[in-house]
Design a protein around this motif. Structure first.
Motif, PDB file in Angstrom:
ATOM      1  N   UNK A 122       0.818  -1.132   0.107  1.00 55.93           N
ATOM      2  CA  UNK A 122      -0.023  -0.073  -0.140  1.00 55.93           C
ATOM      3  C   UNK A 122       0.889   1.214   0.156  1.00 55.93           C
ATOM      4  N   UNK A 123       1.827   1.275   0.860  1.00 49.99           N
ATOM      5  CA  UNK A 123       3.029   2.376   0.853  1.00 49.99           C
ATOM      6  C   UNK A 123       3.576   2.334  -0.469  1.00 49.99           C
ATOM      7  N   UNK A 124       3.864   1.447  -1.164  1.00 46.43           N
ATOM      8  CA  UNK A 124       4.672   1.435  -2.342  1.00 46.43           C
ATOM      9  C   UNK A 124       3.910   2.259  -3.325  1.00 46.43           C
ATOM     10  N   UNK A 125       2.414   1.863  -3.229  1.00 47.46           N
ATOM     11  CA  UNK A 125       1.426   2.509  -4.255  1.00 47.46           C
ATOM     12  C   UNK A 125       1.325   3.869  -4.137  1.00 47.46           C
ATOM     13  N   UNK A 126       1.009   4.213  -3.005  1.00 43.88           N
ATOM     14  CA  UNK A 126       1.142   5.672  -2.507  1.00 43.88           C
ATOM     15  C   UNK A 126       2.342   6.490  -3.070  1.00 43.88           C
ATOM     16  N   UNK A 127       3.578   5.817  -2.810  1.00 44.48           N
ATOM     17  CA  UNK A 127       4.765   6.436  -3.102  1.00 44.48           C
ATOM     18  C   UNK A 127       4.539   6.786  -4.597  1.00 44.48           C
ATOM     19  N   UNK A 128       4.252   5.733  -5.363  1.00 41.65           N
ATOM     20  CA  UNK A 128       4.193   5.783  -6.602  1.00 41.65           C
ATOM     21  C   UNK A 128       3.419   6.990  -7.312  1.00 41.65           C
ATOM     22  N   UNK A 129       2.232   6.929  -6.542  1.00 38.65           N
ATOM     23  CA  UNK A 129       1.057   8.040  -6.906  1.00 38.65           C
ATOM     24  C   UNK A 129       1.813   9.685  -6.580  1.00 38.65           C
ATOM     25  N   UNK A 130       2.589   9.431  -5.706  1.00 40.83           N
ATOM     26  CA  UNK A 130       3.204  10.952  -5.211  1.00 40.83           C
ATOM     27  C   UNK A 130       4.337  11.231  -5.910  1.00 40.83           C
ATOM     28  N   UNK A 131       4.722  10.106  -6.970  1.00 40.11           N
ATOM     29  CA  UNK A 131       5.837  10.526  -8.105  1.00 40.11           C
ATOM     30  C   UNK A 131       7.126   9.846  -7.859  1.00 40.11           C
ATOM     31  N   UNK A 132       7.255   9.156  -6.467  1.00 33.86           N
ATOM     32  CA  UNK A 132       8.562   8.649  -6.226  1.00 33.86           C
ATOM     33  C   UNK A 132       9.183   7.509  -7.272  1.00 33.86           C
ATOM     34  N   UNK A 133      10.378   7.691  -7.562  1.00 33.07           N
ATOM     35  CA  UNK A 133      10.903   6.707  -8.690  1.00 33.07           C
ATOM     36  C   UNK A 133      11.773   5.673  -8.027  1.00 33.07           C
ATOM     37  N   UNK A 134      12.106   6.112  -6.806  1.00 36.98           N
ATOM     38  CA  UNK A 134      13.108   4.945  -5.983  1.00 36.98           C
ATOM     39  C   UNK A 134      12.287   5.159  -4.628  1.00 36.98           C
ATOM     40  N   UNK A 135      11.949   3.787  -3.951  1.00 34.90           N
ATOM     41  CA  UNK A 135      11.628   3.704  -2.619  1.00 34.90           C
ATOM     42  C   UNK A 135      12.691   2.944  -1.807  1.00 34.90           C
ATOM     43  N   UNK A 136      12.645   3.347  -0.502  1.00 38.33           N
ATOM     44  CA  UNK A 136      13.468   2.424   0.427  1.00 38.33           C
ATOM     45  C   UNK A 136      12.817   1.578   1.049  1.00 38.33           C
ATOM     46  N   UNK A 137      13.048   0.262   0.737  1.00 37.77           N
ATOM     47  CA  UNK A 137      12.424  -0.668   1.775  1.00 37.77           C
ATOM     48  C   UNK A 137      13.142  -0.566   2.932  1.00 37.77           C
ATOM     49  N   UNK A 138      12.359  -0.290   3.987  1.00 36.18           N
ATOM     50  CA  UNK A 138      12.780  -0.106   5.313  1.00 36.18           C
ATOM     51  C   UNK A 138      11.681  -0.489   6.495  1.00 36.18           C
ATOM     52  N   UNK A 139      12.498  -1.299   7.486  1.00 36.86           N
ATOM     53  CA  UNK A 139      13.721  -1.702   7.705  1.00 36.86           C
ATOM     54  C   UNK A 139      14.075  -2.866   6.894  1.00 36.86           C
ATOM     55  N   UNK A 140      15.049  -2.855   6.122  1.00 33.80           N
ATOM     56  CA  UNK A 140      15.468  -4.172   5.379  1.00 33.80           C
ATOM     57  C   UNK A 140      15.438  -5.454   6.194  1.00 33.80           C
ATOM     58  N   UNK A 141      15.974  -5.498   7.373  1.00 33.10           N
ATOM     59  CA  UNK A 141      16.035  -6.703   8.005  1.00 33.10           C
ATOM     60  C   UNK A 141      14.639  -7.297   8.334  1.00 33.10           C
ATOM     61  N   UNK A 142      13.619  -6.518   8.326  1.00 32.17           N
ATOM     62  CA  UNK A 142      12.390  -6.737   8.950  1.00 32.17           C
ATOM     63  C   UNK A 142      11.463  -7.240   7.373  1.00 32.17           C
ATOM     64  N   UNK A 143      11.560  -6.518   6.327  1.00 34.07           N
ATOM     65  CA  UNK A 143      10.738  -6.753   5.361  1.00 34.07           C
ATOM     66  C   UNK A 143      11.328  -7.616   4.547  1.00 34.07           C
ATOM     67  N   UNK A 144      12.666  -8.063   4.517  1.00 34.19           N
ATOM     68  CA  UNK A 144      13.406  -9.035   3.790  1.00 34.19           C
ATOM     69  C   UNK A 144      13.334  -8.905   2.228  1.00 34.19           C
TER      70      UNK A 144
END
Length: 220
Positions: A122-144
């Motif tokens: 959902x956050x990635x979808x919103x980020x894309x809608x807001x124009x983000x071309x790069x997203x930070x997967x955070x925290x990496x050790x949690x999301x994997x």
């Protein structure tokens, strides 16, 4: 604006790794920046994690001016007021641990490259809608890495950078790049406390160079 968004994205892709660093002492920050650049780093993220981070960043940004091809941004940004201060200080890009719509809108209005932290589709979808071309997967050790692979299957054109828990080992880096990451952010795993404390920047330079070499191998 020193660099276009496409130029910054290219630099991130070419090296494959962005160091994430903060220190209260400007001389230490300069030593780390020099070692990073000599090792091959061309994108550097200072983080807003200390009370004097803005002062240190201002001085470090000026100091980094001797490297005309070094992209330097600021991370751990939550509000547009703080973002504004760092943009005034020269920040080439803004990174946030979270997806903050008003911050995205503000950065867009200033034509500043904004990287939001995302941990769900959902956050990635919103980020894309807001124009983000790069997203930070955070925290990496949690999301994997499995999260990255799943996100890439839905949004193949999206660039993803995990930060937090990324290790400078062939096994760990291969796992991330096989999952489809664009680049990785690396902090405490790279900057050994003892090296920083004892100002052993040659060891740091060697470690970063070795890590970048591993990443190039993972991308083949």
């Amino acid at each position: 604006m020193k660099f276009s968004n496409s130029k910054m994205l290219q630099a991130m892709s070419d090296t494959g790794m962005i160091p994430v660093f903060n220190h209260v002492d400007i001389e230490v920050a300069k030593g780390v920046l020099d070692a990073s650049y000599k090792a091959g780093i061309r994108v550097f993220e200072f983080t807003n994690r200390a009370t004097n981070s803005l002062e240190v960043f201002k001085e470090l940004y000026d100091y980094a001016g001797k490297y005309s091809d070094l992209v330097m941004g600021i991370g751990t940004i939550f509000t547009k007021d703080v973002a504004s201060d760092f943009i005034d200080a020269g920040a080439d890009f803004i990174v946030s641990p979270a997806l903050i719509p008003e911050l995205a809108v503000f950065c867009n209005s200033k034509e500043i490259f904004y990287v939001p932290g995302c941990a769900t589709m959902s956050e990635i979808f919103q980020a894309k809608k807001l124009g983000a071309t790069l997203v930070k997967a955070f925290p990496g050790n949690v999301v994997g890495s499995a999260f990255v692979a799943a996100a890439k299957s839905v949004y193949p054109e999206l660039h993803i950078m995990p930060t937090g828990g990324v290790e400078p080992t062939e096994e760990n880096l291969k796992e991330w790049f096989d999952a489809g990451v664009y680049c990785v952010g690396m902090g405490s795993q790279l900057f050994k406390k003892d090296w920083i404390k004892n100002q052993q920047y040659d060891l740091l330079e060697d470690k970063i160079a070795e890590t970048l070499k591993i990443i190039q191998g993972c991308k083949l």
